[in-house]
Design an enzyme around this catalytic site. Structure first.
Site: not given
Ligand SMILES: [Zn+2]
Lengths: 511, 432
Positions: B37, B112, B136
């Site tokens: 990420k 996210s 997330s």
């Protein structure tokens, strides 16, 4: 002192300022002399290095970096808290102080807010009216921000550079209650505090920017403060920010006392204001920034766990502190109380003294406390630049009578001047020889014309017939006059007893 | 040493940065390509957090987890798309455009960590690292039909994770199988002295599907208002499967759920408002305009560099921490947070794990959620685990309207192994 009537005229009251007192509280920031920074492993010794060379992701505040507490810094701060007789809290916590400034790498400073390391202590100082106790409100640690460099001066620089070498240097903040009553007391408090910090081995006062002081000062009717207490300044007060030297604190506060007294006398109302000390001009000026309540949005630092400091504090053993050393100097060396105070007021002076005291403690105390410190102060030099070895050699020469006191001072001055100019100096023995200051030794009771004292005495007698006649007529002062002339001729190298003896011998014979 | 080469076919916009190849070595993850990420620092590889304000930022150091996966032999494929700084539930709030859900490209992948989920779900990579501040990892895992685990707070080092809400977030594994989650947990966990909140509790475990006699608590609140009945029904089917495998199902209550969402949003926005203060134009992004004053310059940089949702949360957090409001908001949120923790502690005296839906609905259509508040409401089932710091996993448990639904399993602190066992049992049960 009587104030003038209120200029506005609606109310003509006569104000009396004769019984006012000055109320001062200090907030002191000192650099803790650790090897590494507060939250990372970067070295704190950046003085000789270029900008931004002692930095890493943590002290640059790079995204993703996390602080890690330097235990040594906390231990140092706890030593200070203990020496200042504070209560060490059970659990202490770091907090974020949020504000925007280019030298602030993360947009917040990691400091302590409602859970400082220690609270409620005191430091005894020599106040204006004898021994006095200044209460300490709190002691906490925090990180220093970076440093802004305005090329060509703050006003004219087209741009500003940022150096983060200083970012993350551990600072200790010490806040006093408003117990100080004069600028001189403030200076005495700072001197005692500095001595204490240095005795603790946590502070190096010779490092640039190692100390910064914010001072709160107001003038109130005598006794008002004790009745009303903190935060109720009816006549207003000033906070003088960022004073960076010991001398500056006394200067800034003295200026403020005069300024505030004048303003009160003119009937002006003093609000609460922030002022800055302009060291070069010795004045304080009102802060240019608008007077507004700073909003720091403190909250607990989520990246650090609370510290259980009370358990660490138990393990700390304090070294001998200034008061204890002063008492020891009096008992162990027989120093006078005044000498003992002077000698122990600075760790380096105390250690220097103890290295040379063996020759004759009381004699050496006078030489160090009065003579040496006076000469150093005159030259604005640190005692660090004096080697105990050559000083000892000089003292031995004086003590044995090889050089007179006066001659010894002359040698000391010459040696200090040499150090100041070239960093090194000749030995005292060489210096004595070069300056011809060795005491004229009379080997026997001879009256030989080769003896320099005899020679000088005969010359003086020849040059001063009037004094000789006066002496013959029984005038005692005339003899002292002649002794003085002989001493002068021998440039202080003759022993007074020898001069007396020789003069009497010659005058007695001839008279 | 071997080199993995990758194709740059990123049809779901899962990546912000894709590399052509990666070095792999021996170790537990030998030869496996892994996606990271984009809020996890990678030395020399652009790390943007999907924000304009960090465009071009090349970290000079690797996050602790990146060092660990490299050491385990994995090759880094690239940096995945996300909601800017982790602030979102859809991966639409990215300066690099939205990521699409491989299960249905008209849908969001969740957020996210939507890029990481899409990269795994589409088969571009076998596993990925996500971060979970309020769901997330679990939300996109549920929406995309993969497995995602949020470890116990402190079990995985946060060193190098660009902070959004420090006290809530953890880095965690995302993969298609529970076994891969378990494998990645072995690599990621362990003490890191650089993270003061790190706990020395390495994970060395092989998933065990035997859950006979295990007590599974099902809080009523997890099937309450706002939870799509069709999703609820799929999840109940999943819980029944666990019962058939020998677990005891015990319904229970979690009254603190009433405050959880508010406590979460006050805490995360407060921390974010402080964390994001460092992006002032002095150190990151294009050179500052020196003709402006400092105040003009940093205000302009923050106005143009941050997206709308980020600015909204900075303002909310700034407000919540202001003097006069601190007691009303931040301090109160911490008290509510303690209640959530206490609720879990109480429940875990009676049950071994807690189960429920991961998300109240299936994946939204792209552009569907325009009202921030209704978006925030969709985090209600995931934030309690972050507030309490407990481990929570989302495992695929079927579909509703043809879209994946996630079953969430939460456990006591440092019982990630137990949570993973239950997920494993479920996965084995479904596949049989
Ligand atoms: Zn550093």
């Amino acid at each position: 002192m009587t104030g003038t009537a209120d200029t506005a005229g609606q109310e003509s009251r006569v104000m009396d300022f004769s019984d006012d007192e000055v109320i001062i509280g200090l907030e002191i920031h000192c650099q803790l002399d650790t090897l590494t920074k507060l939250f990372c492993g970067c070295s704190t010794d950046y003085r000789d290095d270029g900008p931004n060379t002692h930095v890493c992701p943590i002290c640059l505040g790079l995204p993703g970096s996390l602080p890690r507490v330097n235990r040594k810094a906390i231990e140092y701060a706890l030593r200070v808290a203990k020496a200042l007789n504070c209560t060490i809290v059970e659990e202490s916590e770091f907090a974020r102080k949020n504000y925007f400034y280019p030298d602030l790498n993360k947009g917040f400073q990691i400091t302590q807010y409602d859970r400082p390391l220690a609270v409620k202590g005191y430091l005894d100082i020599e106040g204006d009216d004898g021994e006095k106790r200044v209460r300490i409100t709190r002691v906490h640690v925090e990180e220093d921000p970076g440093r802004l460099v305005h090329k060509g001066g703050a006003d004219r620089a087209k741009y500003t550079l940022v150096d983060y070498n200083r970012a993350g240097i551990p600072l200790i903040e010490i806040v006093t209650e408003p117990d100080i009553r004069s600028p001189k007391e403030a200076r005495k408090f700072l001197n005692k505090l500095r001595a204490t910090l240095e005795y603790l081995g946590v502070f190096d006062s010779e490092k640039e920017g190692s100390l910064r002081v914010d001072a709160n000062i107001s003038i109130q009717p005598r006794g008002w403060f004790d009745r009303e207490g903190k935060g109720k300044a009816d006549r207003g007060r000033a906070e003088v920010k960022n004073i960076s030297s010991y001398k500056g604190v006394e200067k800034a506060l003295t200026f403020e006392v005069t300024r505030q007294k004048n303003a009160l006398r003119r009937g002006q109302r003093l609000g609460t204001e922030t002022r800055h000390f302009v060291e070069t001009r010795g004045v304080t000026t009102s802060s240019r920034s608008k007077e507004m309540e700073q909003e720091y949005r403190y909250f607990p630092e989520p990246d650090l766990r609370p510290l259980r400091v009370c358990t660490w504090a138990d393990e700390i053993v304090l070294p001998e502190l200034p008061d204890a050393r002063r008492a020891r100097f009096i008992t162990q060396y027989g120093c006078s109380p005044i000498h003992a105070r002077t000698l122990t007021g600075d760790l380096r002076v105390a250690e220097f003294y103890e290295q040379v005291a063996g020759i004759d403690p009381v004699f050496v105390a006078t030489w160090v406390a009065d003579t040496l410190l006076g000469e150093l102060n005159y030259r604005d030099m640190s005692i660090n630049r004096v080697s105990p070895d050559w000083f000892r050699e000089l003292i031995v020469l004086v003590h044995k009578g090889n050089v007179t006191d006066k001659g010894g001072i002359e040698v000391l001055r010459s040696l200090l001047d040499q150090i100041r100019e070239s960093g090194s100096c000749e030995t005292p023995g060489v210096c004595v020889g070069r300056l011809g200051l060795r005491v004229l030794e009379r080997t026997a009771e001879t009256m030989s014309e080769d003896d320099p004292v005899v020679k000088a005495a005969r010359e003086v007698i020849a040059e001063q017939p009037q004094a000789v006649a006066d002496f013959a007529a029984g005038k005692k002062e005339a003899f002292n006059f002649l002794v003085g002339k002989v001493m002068k001729k021998t440039r202080g190298r003759a022993k007074p007893a020898d001069v007396n003896q020789v003069l009497l011998a010659i005058l007695g014979k001839e008279g | 040493m071997a080199t993995l080469t990758f194709t740059r076919d990123d049809r779901y916009n899962a990546f912000i940065t894709m590399l052509d190849n990666a070095e792999t070595g021996p170790g537990k993850l030998s030869g496996i390509g892994i996606a990271i990420k984009d809020n996890i620092s990678t030395r020399g590889i652009q790390t943007t957090c999907a924000s304009r304000i960090l465009e071009g930022y090349l970290p000079p150091y690797d996050a602790h987890v990146v060092t660990l996966v490299k050491k385990a032999g994995a090759g880094i494929v690239g940096k995945t798309n996300m909601d800017e700084f982790g602030m979102g539930t859809t991966t639409e709030n990215s300066a690099f455009g939205p990521t699409k859900n491989p299960a249905d490209t008209s849908r969001v992948p969740g957020g996210s960590s939507g890029g990481s989920a899409a990269a795994v779900a589409s088969g571009m990579v076998r596993m990925a690292l996500g971060t979970d501040t309020g769901g997330s990892i679990r939300c996109p895992a549920a929406f995309c039909g993969i497995v995602g685990h949020k470890p116990t707070y402190g079990r995985v080092s946060r060193y190098g994770l660009v902070a959004y809400a420090n006290s809530l977030e953890q880095i965690g594994p995302m993969a298609r199988t529970v076994s891969d989650i378990s494998l990645l947990m072995e690599v990621l966990t362990g003490y890191d002295p650089r993270d003061s909140t790190s706990v020395n509790c390495p994970y060395a475990h092989i998933p065990d599907p035997d859950i006979r006699g295990l007590k599974i608590g099902v809080p009523e609140e997890y099937f309450g208002e706002g939870v799509d009945p069709r999703v609820a029904s799929v999840v109940w089917d999943g819980i029944s499967l666990l019962e058939r495998k020998g677990a005891d199902i015990i319904t229970c209550r979690m009254p603190s759920m009433a405050y959880a969402l508010a406590a979460y949003y006050v805490t995360c926005t407060s921390e974010a408002s402080s964390n994001l203060a460092r992006f002032d134009g002095v150190r990151y992004g294009p050179p500052a305009d020196t003709r402006q004053t400092w105040h003009e310059s940093f205000q302009e940089r923050r106005r143009d560099g941050f997206g709308t949702e980020v600015k909204r949360r900075i303002m909310l957090g700034t407000f919540a921490l202001s003097s006069g409001y601190y007691g009303k908001y931040y301090a109160k949120a911490q008290a509510a947070r303690q209640q959530v923790r206490n609720d879990f502690l109480r429940l875990f005296r009676e049950v071994d794990v807690i189960a429920g839906p991961t998300m109240p609905t299936v994946a939204f259509r792209i552009g569907e959620k325009t009202d921030p508040l209704s978006m925030y409401l969709s985090d209600i089932l995931t934030v309690p685990a972050n507030l309490a710091g407990i481990p929570a996993i989302s495992v695929p448990c079927g579909t509703s309207e043809g879209l994946p639904v996630g079953l969430q399993i939460m456990g006591p602190h440092f019982r990630d192994e137990r949570v993973i066992d239950v997920a494993y049992a479920f996965e084995q049960g479904v596949s049989r």
